[in-house]
Scaffold this motif. Structure first.
Motif, PDB file in Angstrom:
ATOM      1  N   ASP A  62       0.828  -1.203   0.000  1.00  0.00           N
ATOM      2  CA  ASP A  62       0.000   0.000   0.000  1.00  0.00           C
ATOM      3  C   ASP A  62       0.864   1.256   0.000  1.00  0.00           C
ATOM      4  OD1 ASP A  62      -2.665   1.332   0.234  1.00  0.00           O
ATOM      5  OD2 ASP A  62      -1.812   2.012   2.142  1.00  0.00           O
ATOM      6  N   VAL A  63       1.910   1.268   0.800  1.00  0.00           N
ATOM      7  CA  VAL A  63       2.814   2.420   0.831  1.00  0.00           C
ATOM      8  C   VAL A  63       3.444   2.607  -0.554  1.00  0.00           C
ATOM      9  CG1 VAL A  63       4.975   3.327   1.794  1.00  0.00           C
ATOM     10  CG2 VAL A  63       3.285   2.252   3.298  1.00  0.00           C
ATOM     11  N   ARG A  64       3.924   1.527  -1.152  1.00  0.00           N
ATOM     12  CA  ARG A  64       4.575   1.606  -2.466  1.00  0.00           C
ATOM     13  C   ARG A  64       3.601   2.077  -3.544  1.00  0.00           C
ATOM     14  NH1 ARG A  64       7.872  -3.421  -4.447  1.00  0.00           N
ATOM     15  NH2 ARG A  64       5.928  -4.440  -3.914  1.00  0.00           N
ATOM     16  N   ASP A  65       2.372   1.563  -3.519  1.00  0.00           N
ATOM     17  CA  ASP A  65       1.416   1.848  -4.589  1.00  0.00           C
ATOM     18  C   ASP A  65       0.690   3.172  -4.440  1.00  0.00           C
ATOM     19  OD1 ASP A  65       2.128  -0.648  -5.571  1.00  0.00           O
ATOM     20  OD2 ASP A  65       0.298  -1.643  -4.842  1.00  0.00           O
ATOM     21  N   ASN A  66       0.598   3.694  -3.218  1.00  0.00           N
ATOM     22  CA  ASN A  66      -0.277   4.845  -2.981  1.00  0.00           C
ATOM     23  C   ASN A  66       0.382   6.035  -2.311  1.00  0.00           C
ATOM     24  OD1 ASN A  66      -2.770   3.611  -3.993  1.00  0.00           O
ATOM     25  ND2 ASN A  66      -2.456   2.180  -2.307  1.00  0.00           N
ATOM     26  N   SER A  67       1.696   6.033  -2.234  1.00  0.00           N
ATOM     27  CA  SER A  67       2.359   7.184  -1.616  1.00  0.00           C
ATOM     28  C   SER A  67       3.776   7.325  -2.147  1.00  0.00           C
ATOM     29  CB  SER A  67       2.391   7.040  -0.090  1.00  0.00           C
ATOM     30  OG  SER A  67       3.423   6.167   0.319  1.00  0.00           O
ATOM     31  N   GLU A  68       4.406   8.381  -1.728  1.00  0.00           N
ATOM     32  CA  GLU A  68       5.827   8.612  -2.021  1.00  0.00           C
ATOM     33  C   GLU A  68       6.644   8.529  -0.731  1.00  0.00           C
ATOM     34  OE1 GLU A  68       7.243   9.062  -5.060  1.00  0.00           O
ATOM     35  OE2 GLU A  68       5.257   8.613  -5.874  1.00  0.00           O
ATOM     36  N   LEU A  69       6.064   7.965   0.303  1.00  0.00           N
ATOM     37  CA  LEU A  69       6.728   7.906   1.601  1.00  0.00           C
ATOM     38  C   LEU A  69       7.889   6.919   1.595  1.00  0.00           C
ATOM     39  CD1 LEU A  69       3.565   7.806   3.899  1.00  0.00           C
ATOM     40  CD2 LEU A  69       5.083   9.758   3.536  1.00  0.00           C
ATOM     41  N   ARG A  70       8.919   7.274   2.311  1.00  0.00           N
ATOM     42  CA  ARG A  70      10.049   6.378   2.550  1.00  0.00           C
ATOM     43  C   ARG A  70       9.726   5.559   3.794  1.00  0.00           C
ATOM     44  NH1 ARG A  70      14.839   7.425   5.578  1.00  0.00           N
ATOM     45  NH2 ARG A  70      13.980   9.471   5.959  1.00  0.00           N
ATOM     46  N   ARG A  79      11.679  -4.759  10.158  1.00  0.00           N
ATOM     47  CA  ARG A  79      13.088  -4.689   9.752  1.00  0.00           C
ATOM     48  C   ARG A  79      13.564  -6.057   9.243  1.00  0.00           C
ATOM     49  NH1 ARG A  79      14.815  -1.786  13.752  1.00  0.00           N
ATOM     50  NH2 ARG A  79      15.260  -3.502  15.143  1.00  0.00           N
ATOM     51  N   SER A  80      13.229  -7.118   9.952  1.00  0.00           N
ATOM     52  CA  SER A  80      13.599  -8.471   9.543  1.00  0.00           C
ATOM     53  C   SER A  80      12.921  -8.851   8.229  1.00  0.00           C
ATOM     54  CB  SER A  80      13.222  -9.464  10.646  1.00  0.00           C
ATOM     55  OG  SER A  80      13.429 -10.781  10.220  1.00  0.00           O
ATOM     56  N   TRP A  81      11.644  -8.524   8.105  1.00  0.00           N
ATOM     57  CA  TRP A  81      10.899  -8.840   6.886  1.00  0.00           C
ATOM     58  C   TRP A  81      11.544  -8.153   5.687  1.00  0.00           C
ATOM     59  CZ3 TRP A  81       8.308  -7.155   2.686  1.00  0.00           C
ATOM     60  CH2 TRP A  81       7.405  -8.027   2.081  1.00  0.00           C
ATOM     61  N   LEU A  82      11.885  -6.899   5.841  1.00  0.00           N
ATOM     62  CA  LEU A  82      12.520  -6.160   4.745  1.00  0.00           C
ATOM     63  C   LEU A  82      13.870  -6.771   4.370  1.00  0.00           C
ATOM     64  CD1 LEU A  82      11.599  -2.532   5.774  1.00  0.00           C
ATOM     65  CD2 LEU A  82      10.990  -3.624   3.596  1.00  0.00           C
ATOM     66  N   SER A  83      14.624  -7.236   5.346  1.00  0.00           N
ATOM     67  CA  SER A  83      15.928  -7.833   5.041  1.00  0.00           C
ATOM     68  C   SER A  83      15.775  -9.141   4.275  1.00  0.00           C
ATOM     69  CB  SER A  83      16.740  -8.050   6.326  1.00  0.00           C
ATOM     70  OG  SER A  83      16.215  -9.122   7.076  1.00  0.00           O
ATOM     71  N   GLU A  84      14.646  -9.806   4.438  1.00  0.00           N
ATOM     72  CA  GLU A  84      14.389 -11.060   3.735  1.00  0.00           C
ATOM     73  C   GLU A  84      13.715 -10.855   2.375  1.00  0.00           C
ATOM     74  OE1 GLU A  84      12.160 -13.509   6.426  1.00  0.00           O
ATOM     75  OE2 GLU A  84      13.742 -13.429   7.948  1.00  0.00           O
ATOM     76  N   HIS A  85      13.327  -9.626   2.068  1.00  0.00           N
ATOM     77  CA  HIS A  85      12.637  -9.314   0.816  1.00  0.00           C
ATOM     78  C   HIS A  85      13.322  -8.125   0.138  1.00  0.00           C
ATOM     79  CE1 HIS A  85       9.681 -11.578   3.168  1.00  0.00           C
ATOM     80  NE2 HIS A  85       9.281 -12.025   2.001  1.00  0.00           N
ATOM     81  N   PRO A  86      14.476  -8.364  -0.479  1.00  0.00           N
ATOM     82  CA  PRO A  86      15.241  -7.256  -1.074  1.00  0.00           C
ATOM     83  C   PRO A  86      14.495  -6.504  -2.166  1.00  0.00           C
ATOM     84  CG  PRO A  86      16.172  -9.385  -1.695  1.00  0.00           C
ATOM     85  CD  PRO A  86      15.121  -9.655  -0.665  1.00  0.00           C
ATOM     86  N   ASP A  87      13.449  -7.089  -2.727  1.00  0.00           N
ATOM     87  CA  ASP A  87      12.664  -6.397  -3.748  1.00  0.00           C
ATOM     88  C   ASP A  87      11.869  -5.220  -3.167  1.00  0.00           C
ATOM     89  OD1 ASP A  87      11.504  -8.763  -2.561  1.00  0.00           O
ATOM     90  OD2 ASP A  87       9.749  -8.503  -3.849  1.00  0.00           O
ATOM     91  N   TYR A  88      11.890  -5.059  -1.853  1.00  0.00           N
ATOM     92  CA  TYR A  88      11.234  -3.918  -1.202  1.00  0.00           C
ATOM     93  C   TYR A  88      12.242  -2.858  -0.732  1.00  0.00           C
ATOM     94  CZ  TYR A  88       6.713  -6.240  -1.270  1.00  0.00           C
ATOM     95  OH  TYR A  88       5.526  -6.827  -1.686  1.00  0.00           O
ATOM     96  N   ALA A  89      13.517  -3.068  -1.048  1.00  0.00           N
ATOM     97  CA  ALA A  89      14.563  -2.158  -0.573  1.00  0.00           C
ATOM     98  C   ALA A  89      14.362  -0.722  -1.032  1.00  0.00           C
ATOM     99  CB  ALA A  89      15.943  -2.672  -1.003  1.00  0.00           C
ATOM    100  N   GLU A  90      13.796  -0.543  -2.221  1.00  0.00           N
ATOM    101  CA  GLU A  90      13.620   0.817  -2.731  1.00  0.00           C
ATOM    102  C   GLU A  90      12.706   1.649  -1.840  1.00  0.00           C
ATOM    103  OE1 GLU A  90       9.877  -1.069  -4.246  1.00  0.00           O
ATOM    104  OE2 GLU A  90      11.933  -1.770  -4.070  1.00  0.00           O
ATOM    105  N   LEU A  91      11.842   1.023  -1.064  1.00  0.00           N
ATOM    106  CA  LEU A  91      10.971   1.775  -0.164  1.00  0.00           C
ATOM    107  C   LEU A  91      11.761   2.492   0.922  1.00  0.00           C
ATOM    108  CD1 LEU A  91       8.015  -0.718   0.354  1.00  0.00           C
ATOM    109  CD2 LEU A  91       7.961   1.463  -0.844  1.00  0.00           C
ATOM    110  N   GLN A  92      12.903   1.969   1.272  1.00  0.00           N
ATOM    111  CA  GLN A  92      13.711   2.589   2.311  1.00  0.00           C
ATOM    112  C   GLN A  92      14.616   3.675   1.770  1.00  0.00           C
ATOM    113  OE1 GLN A  92      15.116  -1.400   3.679  1.00  0.00           O
ATOM    114  NE2 GLN A  92      14.530  -0.592   5.665  1.00  0.00           N
ATOM    115  N   GLN A  93      14.682   3.840   0.450  1.00  0.00           N
ATOM    116  CA  GLN A  93      15.631   4.759  -0.152  1.00  0.00           C
ATOM    117  C   GLN A  93      15.000   5.940  -0.857  1.00  0.00           C
ATOM    118  OE1 GLN A  93      17.641   2.039  -2.711  1.00  0.00           O
ATOM    119  NE2 GLN A  93      18.579   0.920  -1.023  1.00  0.00           N
ATOM    120  N   ARG A  94      13.711   6.110  -0.740  1.00  0.00           N
ATOM    121  CA  ARG A  94      13.027   7.196  -1.465  1.00  0.00           C
ATOM    122  C   ARG A  94      13.481   8.546  -1.014  1.00  0.00           C
ATOM    123  NH1 ARG A  94       6.795   5.281  -2.175  1.00  0.00           N
ATOM    124  NH2 ARG A  94       7.239   3.690  -3.658  1.00  0.00           N
TER     125      ARG A  94
END
Length: 94
Positions: A62-70, A79-94
């Motif tokens: 939802d954050v990726r599809d509906n906002s520009e939030l980092r 934090r653990s979930w994100l480390s296991e799913h590198p395809d979501y890394a761009e959400l932390q770098q906006r």
């Protein structure tokens, strides 16, 4: 059994609903162009069934599809979930 995830901005959380009943939450705070996930919790009897992962994935989608939030994950589970799913890394770098 129907599972849905909905953003409840008035309560600063995403709620995991099972047949309309909240069984889990991913709490957040909004600040300076970021959504800070602070706490994730699923009812004790629903743990170990992938429910928390379902909740976090839907919230991040939802954050990726509906906002520009980092995304900032202070919650250990997110934090653990994100480390296991590198395809979501761009959400932390906006």
């Amino acid at each position: 059994m129907t599972l849905t995830v909905e953003n409840q901005p008035d309560q600063s959380r995403y709620a995991l609903l099972q047949d309309g009943e909240a069984i889990g939450v991913a709490e957040y705070q909004l600040r300076d162009g970021a959504i800070v996930f602070t706490h994730t919790e699923v009812d004790e009897e629903k743990r170990e069934k992938g429910m928390a992962s379902t909740l976090v994935k839907a919230a991040l989608d939802d954050v990726r599809d509906n906002s520009e939030l980092r995304v900032i994950a202070t919650c250990p589970y997110v934090r653990s979930w994100l480390s296991e799913h590198p395809d979501y890394a761009e959400l932390q770098q906006r």
